[in-house]
Scaffold this active site. Structure first.
Site, short mmCIF file in Angstrom:
data_model
loop_
_atom_site.label_atom_id
_atom_site.label_comp_id
_atom_site.label_asym_id
_atom_site.label_seq_id
_atom_site.Cartn_x
_atom_site.Cartn_y
_atom_site.Cartn_z
N ASN A 11 43.06 32.45 91.85
CA ASN A 11 41.73 31.86 91.71
C ASN A 11 41.88 30.64 90.80
O ASN A 11 42.07 30.78 89.60
CB ASN A 11 40.78 32.91 91.09
CG ASN A 11 39.42 32.34 90.76
OD1 ASN A 11 39.10 31.21 91.13
ND2 ASN A 11 38.61 33.13 90.06
N LYS A 13 39.68 28.46 90.08
CA LYS A 13 38.44 28.15 89.35
C LYS A 13 38.14 26.64 89.44
O LYS A 13 38.40 26.03 90.47
CB LYS A 13 38.54 28.65 87.91
CG LYS A 13 38.94 30.13 87.87
CD LYS A 13 38.79 30.78 86.53
CE LYS A 13 39.22 32.24 86.64
NZ LYS A 13 38.98 32.98 85.44
N HIS A 97 32.44 36.99 91.62
CA HIS A 97 33.34 36.85 90.47
C HIS A 97 32.52 36.92 89.18
O HIS A 97 31.36 36.50 89.14
CB HIS A 97 34.08 35.51 90.54
CG HIS A 97 35.11 35.39 89.49
ND1 HIS A 97 34.83 34.93 88.23
CD2 HIS A 97 36.43 35.72 89.48
CE1 HIS A 97 35.93 34.98 87.49
NE2 HIS A 97 36.92 35.45 88.24
N GLU A 99 32.44 35.20 86.61
CA GLU A 99 31.84 33.93 86.14
C GLU A 99 30.61 33.58 86.97
O GLU A 99 29.66 32.98 86.46
CB GLU A 99 32.91 32.82 86.17
CG GLU A 99 33.89 33.01 85.02
CD GLU A 99 35.33 32.68 85.34
OE1 GLU A 99 35.59 31.92 86.28
OE2 GLU A 99 36.22 33.21 84.63
N GLU A 169 37.95 43.59 87.90
CA GLU A 169 38.26 42.62 86.85
C GLU A 169 37.38 42.89 85.64
O GLU A 169 36.22 42.44 85.59
CB GLU A 169 37.99 41.19 87.34
CG GLU A 169 38.82 40.80 88.54
CD GLU A 169 38.94 39.28 88.66
OE1 GLU A 169 40.07 38.80 88.67
OE2 GLU A 169 37.90 38.60 88.72
N GLY A 175 40.71 35.71 81.31
CA GLY A 175 40.95 34.47 80.57
C GLY A 175 41.09 34.68 79.07
O GLY A 175 41.07 33.72 78.31
N SER A 215 43.87 38.43 83.05
CA SER A 215 45.07 38.11 82.28
C SER A 215 46.35 38.70 82.87
O SER A 215 47.22 39.15 82.13
CB SER A 215 44.88 38.54 80.82
OG SER A 215 43.81 37.82 80.23
P1 PGA Z 1 42.65 35.24 84.38
O1 PGA Z 1 41.44 35.20 85.45
O2 PGA Z 1 43.88 35.68 85.13
O3 PGA Z 1 42.74 33.84 83.86
O4 PGA Z 1 42.25 36.23 83.34
C1 PGA Z 1 41.31 36.19 86.44
C2 PGA Z 1 40.12 35.91 87.31
O5 PGA Z 1 39.12 35.37 86.81
O6 PGA Z 1 40.14 36.20 88.52
#
Ligand code: PGA
Length: 257
Positions: A11, A13, A97, A99, A169, A175, A215
């Site tokens: 992803n 983003k 997601h 976000e 997640e 993140g 992460s």
């Molecule tokens: P990250 O994001 O690996 O940077 O924690 C995962 C995601 O948002 O799918």
């Protein structure tokens, strides 16, 4: 050992201009050229989709969008339809997601419309669920995830559910550099599998892939993906670099064998 085919998604983003995305995709293509047992998906920002598709066409890397709107077309400024994603070369789309949920306020019932629209148009939804830190601390993880699943997957038919991918997640792990421990992840993945069984029957539920996200890095990918019910990863930060993303894909390949 699981018979499900592992699936690893990147992803991206709101990172990478079209030209940056093309060069990452090109580098990744070379690094994973021999990978056969893992489904590989990259999800760049919308303006990058068409040129990235050109770059990965014919390779073992598939393309996904990061979001969609449930209408076919119309006066919906800023939105993108399932048909547009398909025509741009996508086979997948991330839906719900964290976000989207927590920065842009998407609700479970809206996410449900998106899941159903994606499936109806032949896109595989990567349907994301996960609890926030205060919810985990209050012992509400299962309640939140169950609500997200029951509403988000309402009225999805059995035949459509075959094409579903779920991503667990935990919001507190996205993140932040703080991944769930393999045990914590495996516990929720087993729960997700159980709810899938209640929704779609046990036989079908065992074929649906459940990715872990939050992460994931080359250093923890093996341990996480070797857990029961973890069928791959949805990777944010570590997918932006071709080398680290390829290392995670190779971990998935090792676990799949
Ligand atoms: P990250 O994001 O690996 O940077 O924690 C995962 C995601 O948002 O799918």
């Amino acid at each position: 050992m699981s018979k499900r085919r592992m699936i690893v998604g990147g992803n991206w983003k709101m990172f990478k201009t079209p030209s940056e995305a093309i060069s990452t995709a090109k580098a990744l293509k070379v690094k994973v050229i021999n990978v056969q047992d893992v489904e590989i998906v990259i999800c760049p920002p919308f303006p990058d989709l068409v040129p990235v598709h050109e770059m990965i066409k014919g390779s073992n890397i598939k393309l996904g969008g990061q979001n969609l709107y449930w209408e076919d077309q119309g006066a919906f400024t800023g939105e993108v339809s399932a048909r547009m994603l398909k025509d741009a070369g996508c086979d997948y789309v991330i839906v719900g997601h964290s976000e989207r949920r927590h920065v842009f306020g998407e609700q479970n019932h809206e996410i449900n419309k998106k899941v159903r629209k994606a499936l109806a148009e032949g896109l595989t939804p990567i349907f994301c669920v996960g609890e926030k830190i205060d919810e985990r601390k209050s012992g509400l993880t299962e309640k939140i995830v169950e609500e997200q699943m029951r509403t988000g997957l309402a009225e999805v038919s059995l035949s459509a559910a075959e094409d579903l991918v779920v991503a667990y997640e935990p919001v507190w792990a996205i993140g932040t550099g703080e991944n769930a421990t393999p045990d914590q992840a495996a516990e929720v993945h087993a729960f997700v599998r159980r709810i899938l069984g209640e929704l779609f029957g046990e036989e079908l539920s065992i074929t649906i892939r459940i990715q872990y996200g939050g992460s994931v890095k080359p250093a923890n990918a093996d341990q996480l993906m070797s857990q029961n019910n973890i069928d791959g990863a949805l990777v944010g930060g570590a997918s932006l670099d071709a080398e680290s993303f390829a290392a995670i894909i190779k971990s998935a390949e090792n676990v799949a064998r």
